[in-house]
Design a protein around this motif. Structure first.
Motif, PDB file in Angstrom:
ATOM      1  N   ALA A 384      -8.340  12.740  60.462  1.00  0.00           N
ATOM      2  CA  ALA A 384      -6.834  12.082  60.668  1.00  0.00           C
ATOM      3  C   ALA A 384      -6.807  10.793  60.159  1.00  0.00           C
ATOM      4  O   ALA A 384      -5.621  10.485  59.461  1.00  0.00           O
ATOM      5  CB  ALA A 384      -6.580  12.322  62.197  1.00  0.00           C
ATOM      6  N   VAL A 385      -7.676   9.913  60.627  1.00  0.00           N
ATOM      7  CA  VAL A 385      -7.458   8.334  60.018  1.00  0.00           C
ATOM      8  C   VAL A 385      -7.484   8.239  58.686  1.00  0.00           C
ATOM      9  O   VAL A 385      -6.539   7.604  58.341  1.00  0.00           O
ATOM     10  CB  VAL A 385      -8.564   7.466  60.850  1.00  0.00           C
ATOM     11  CG1 VAL A 385      -8.474   6.159  60.558  1.00  0.00           C
ATOM     12  CG2 VAL A 385      -8.339   7.733  62.377  1.00  0.00           C
ATOM     13  N   GLU A 386      -8.285   9.029  58.028  1.00  0.00           N
ATOM     14  CA  GLU A 386      -8.163   8.681  56.348  1.00  0.00           C
ATOM     15  C   GLU A 386      -6.817   9.128  55.877  1.00  0.00           C
ATOM     16  O   GLU A 386      -6.677   9.104  54.543  1.00  0.00           O
ATOM     17  CB  GLU A 386      -9.519   9.365  55.781  1.00  0.00           C
ATOM     18  CG  GLU A 386      -9.463  11.122  55.928  1.00  0.00           C
ATOM     19  CD  GLU A 386     -10.826  11.399  55.318  1.00  0.00           C
ATOM     20  OE1 GLU A 386     -10.720  12.530  54.733  1.00  0.00           O
ATOM     21  OE2 GLU A 386     -11.651  10.971  55.311  1.00  0.00           O
ATOM     22  N   ASN A 387      -6.336   9.957  56.760  1.00  0.00           N
ATOM     23  CA  ASN A 387      -4.901  10.590  56.009  1.00  0.00           C
ATOM     24  C   ASN A 387      -3.781   9.873  56.848  1.00  0.00           C
ATOM     25  O   ASN A 387      -2.786  10.337  56.839  1.00  0.00           O
ATOM     26  CB  ASN A 387      -4.569  12.001  56.182  1.00  0.00           C
ATOM     27  CG  ASN A 387      -5.660  12.943  55.221  1.00  0.00           C
ATOM     28  OD1 ASN A 387      -5.261  12.960  53.914  1.00  0.00           O
ATOM     29  ND2 ASN A 387      -6.624  13.530  55.499  1.00  0.00           N
ATOM     30  N   GLU A 388      -4.023   8.789  57.343  1.00  0.00           N
ATOM     31  CA  GLU A 388      -2.867   8.014  58.040  1.00  0.00           C
ATOM     32  C   GLU A 388      -2.361   8.363  59.316  1.00  0.00           C
ATOM     33  O   GLU A 388      -1.118   8.189  59.438  1.00  0.00           O
ATOM     34  CB  GLU A 388      -1.898   7.513  56.890  1.00  0.00           C
ATOM     35  CG  GLU A 388      -2.497   6.673  55.747  1.00  0.00           C
ATOM     36  CD  GLU A 388      -1.433   6.368  54.893  1.00  0.00           C
ATOM     37  OE1 GLU A 388      -1.564   5.114  54.384  1.00  0.00           O
ATOM     38  OE2 GLU A 388      -0.417   7.087  54.491  1.00  0.00           O
ATOM     39  N   PHE A 389      -3.168   9.202  60.012  1.00  0.00           N
ATOM     40  CA  PHE A 389      -2.641   9.727  60.933  1.00  0.00           C
ATOM     41  C   PHE A 389      -3.573   8.906  62.153  1.00  0.00           C
ATOM     42  O   PHE A 389      -4.809   8.893  62.467  1.00  0.00           O
ATOM     43  CB  PHE A 389      -3.051  11.017  61.563  1.00  0.00           C
ATOM     44  CG  PHE A 389      -2.228  11.987  60.761  1.00  0.00           C
ATOM     45  CD1 PHE A 389      -1.020  12.474  61.380  1.00  0.00           C
ATOM     46  CD2 PHE A 389      -2.346  12.363  59.428  1.00  0.00           C
ATOM     47  CE1 PHE A 389       0.057  13.276  60.731  1.00  0.00           C
ATOM     48  CE2 PHE A 389      -1.601  13.023  58.702  1.00  0.00           C
ATOM     49  CZ  PHE A 389      -0.354  13.675  59.312  1.00  0.00           C
ATOM     50  N   GLU A 390      -2.753   7.905  63.061  1.00  0.00           N
ATOM     51  CA  GLU A 390      -3.523   6.974  63.778  1.00  0.00           C
ATOM     52  C   GLU A 390      -3.789   7.499  65.206  1.00  0.00           C
ATOM     53  O   GLU A 390      -3.010   8.120  65.866  1.00  0.00           O
ATOM     54  CB  GLU A 390      -2.567   5.854  64.014  1.00  0.00           C
ATOM     55  CG  GLU A 390      -3.095   4.659  64.612  1.00  0.00           C
ATOM     56  CD  GLU A 390      -1.881   3.580  64.932  1.00  0.00           C
ATOM     57  OE1 GLU A 390      -1.046   3.432  65.912  1.00  0.00           O
ATOM     58  OE2 GLU A 390      -1.631   2.815  63.992  1.00  0.00           O
ATOM     59  N   HIS A 391      -5.105   7.397  65.585  1.00  0.00           N
ATOM     60  CA  HIS A 391      -5.620   7.941  66.782  1.00  0.00           C
ATOM     61  C   HIS A 391      -5.370   6.952  67.961  1.00  0.00           C
ATOM     62  O   HIS A 391      -5.539   5.854  68.086  1.00  0.00           O
ATOM     63  CB  HIS A 391      -7.271   7.800  66.682  1.00  0.00           C
ATOM     64  CG  HIS A 391      -7.680   8.340  68.159  1.00  0.00           C
ATOM     65  ND1 HIS A 391      -9.154   7.931  68.505  1.00  0.00           N
ATOM     66  CD2 HIS A 391      -7.347   9.391  68.944  1.00  0.00           C
ATOM     67  CE1 HIS A 391      -9.227   8.299  69.843  1.00  0.00           C
ATOM     68  NE2 HIS A 391      -8.274   9.613  69.772  1.00  0.00           N
TER      69      HIS A 391
END
Length: 500
Positions: A384-391
């Motif tokens: 998720a993070v590497e695709n700009e979905f912020e945890h």
């Protein structure tokens, strides 16, 4: 995240991905020349899936004579040979396959440690034990897979000090929301907190403005647990085998007066669902009565190729994927290196596909067990993070307002048994208290991301050399046939066809 920081982080991630044995995207520039028609703005959403299919189809050598890229740099090769020699396993192809996917740092850590994969284990091979050991090491470098509130997630994301964490925990709902929305990790946290205090409370009648002076952490946590999502935006559910979760969501949204659509999808086709779930037609009827749309045969990693999702770009305000799994393969544990790459790639390709369809600030929730060894929790968070979905938060599943639905395995087992949803029981190998909902928010930087990295699958020769599971007592033509059939299954799966 500031542009300079994003560029640096992206460059670091791409470099690490190459070290870890992830596929080099530069070698596949002709993926869309194989008769696959994809609009230009959708190519990024599906390129990784097509590239992985190309790799599996080609394997060692295809009809054009091209060979799959398996070379590694001399320095890494030297480290691998040294470790295999140290462990007295110089010819173990499974150990080599696992080591080739390690970064230089990980190889150095192994060389400097006293770890030696056990050779006499009666249940698991040395290669599988090594793979498990490395997964545990990588897990220690990620955030926790258990309950994480907004402040704890922000602390890990921005590398805050304990004192800064305590500052955030003392903020009101209004001020904490302001800080989380505006702080980038580069400016002074004290300055942003001061700006939040000076900002007047917004009197617009929206849920985000409720209880502005209440405790910030507790109030924001209620949004995820009560599922207070954008009432206007569409919500999509992926991989919902018997459609009971989508039904739960549709009823929830209707009760809140939402006008956004619920798009319910299944991976299997309707005929297969009718064989497994006697309730499926009734569930579809109720969903349609709630103005939901139901689609079958949807691969969540390839929605850019699916005509059913044409025109939905940038419209999804909420996405749900509960207990993702790439399918069990008889004879193998989910963590085995022969099959585990499928689970990691599932998450990488899923989040890359969503980038095109989720609106900015849209939420994505993935429910999974924190102790799962198939789709490990850090596969979900890191992908998720590497695709700009912020945890933003991890919520215990049983605290989630939508947790009461008819859980299923999503395969042939559902014909004769199910997890007991009424008693909140999870799968046999998992504990219900470890079930979590990993919550993300889409925060695109506006920068162009590099092509999606995917975990390198085992070659046919590596599968042939396997000594675990169904291969344990096989020799000769039987081993060859099983290896070829398993390899064909991998190709079928990455093409979007469910097996099992």
């Amino acid at each position: 995240m500031a542009t300079d920081d994003f560029d640096a982080a992206l460059a670091e991630a791409e470099a690490e991905a190459e070290e870890l044995g992830l596929v080099d995207p530069a070698e596949e520039d002709d993926l869309f020349d194989d008769g696959v028609e994809v609009e230009e703005h959708l190519k990024d959403a599906v390129e990784g899936s097509l590239r992985l299919k190309r790799l599996l189809s080609r394997d060692e050598e295809d009809s054009t004579g091209k060979k799959r890229k398996t070379e590694i740099d001399p320095a890494t090769e030297k480290k691998i040979v040294a470790l295999m020699t140290k462990w007295m396993q110089p010819n173990d192809r499974m150990i080599r396959h696992v080591l080739e996917q390690c970064s230089g740092t990980e190889l150095d850590e192994l060389a400097g440690s006293k770890y030696v994969p056990e050779r006499s284990n009666v249940w698991k091979s040395a290669g599988e034990l090594l793979s498990t050991h490395l997964a545990q090491l990588r897990q220690t470098k990620s955030t926790t897979g258990y309950g994480t509130d907004h402040v704890a997630a922000a602390k890990f994301r921005w590398k805050l000090t304990p004192a800064q964490e305590q500052q955030l925990r003392k903020l009101s709902h209004k001020d904490l929301r302001y800080v989380l929305d505006n702080f980038t990790g580069t400016e002074s946290l004290d300055d942003v907190i001061s700006q939040a205090a000076a900002e007047p409370a917004d009197d617009a009648m929206i849920t985000q403005n409720a209880l502005p002076e209440d405790e910030g952490v507790a109030t924001m946590g209620r949004f995820s647990r009560l599922e207070l999502i954008d009432p206007i935006a569409d919500a999509a559910v992926f991989g919902d085998a018997n459609l009971t979760f989508a039904l739960r969501l549709a009823k929830h949204r209707k009760a809140l007066g939402h006008c956004g659509r619920v798009i319910a999808t299944t991976f299997e086709e309707l005929g297969t669902l009718r064989e497994r779930y006697k309730e499926i037609d009734d569930n579809i009827q109720v969903l349609e009565e709630h103005c939901a749309e139901v689609y079958h045969g949807v691969d969540c990693t390839r929605i850019a190729l699916d005509e059913k999702f044409k025109g939905m770009e940038g419209t999804l305000g909420a996405v749900y994927y509960n207990f993702p799994h790439s399918g069990a393969i008889q004879g193998f544990f989910d963590g085995h290196p022969i099959v585990n790459w499928r689970h990691e790639n599932l998450m990488r390709l899923f989040f890359r596909a969503l980038r095109t369809f989720v609106k900015e600030d849209g939420i994505v929730k993935v429910a999974s067990n924190a102790g799962a060894v198939g789709v490990r929790y850090y596969y979900i968070i890191n992908s998720a993070v590497e695709n700009e979905f912020e945890h933003v938060e991890t919520v215990p599943f049983l605290q989630w307002n939508l947790h009461r639905y008819g859980r299923s395995y999503g395969d042939k087992r559902d014909v004769y048994k199910r997890p007991d949803a009424k008693k909140n029981e999870s799968y046999n190998a998992q504990a219900a208290e470890r079930d979590m909902v990993y919550c993300f928010r889409y925060k695109p930087s506006g920068e162009t991301l590099g092509k999606q990295m995917v975990r390198l699958p085992p070659t046919l020769k590596t599968i042939m050399a396997c000594t675990d599971g169904p291969f344990k007592n096989l020799t000769g033509p039987g081993r060859q046939t099983l290896a070829e059939n398993l390899h064909k299954r991998f190709v079928t799966e990455i093409s979007g066809t469910h097996v099992g």
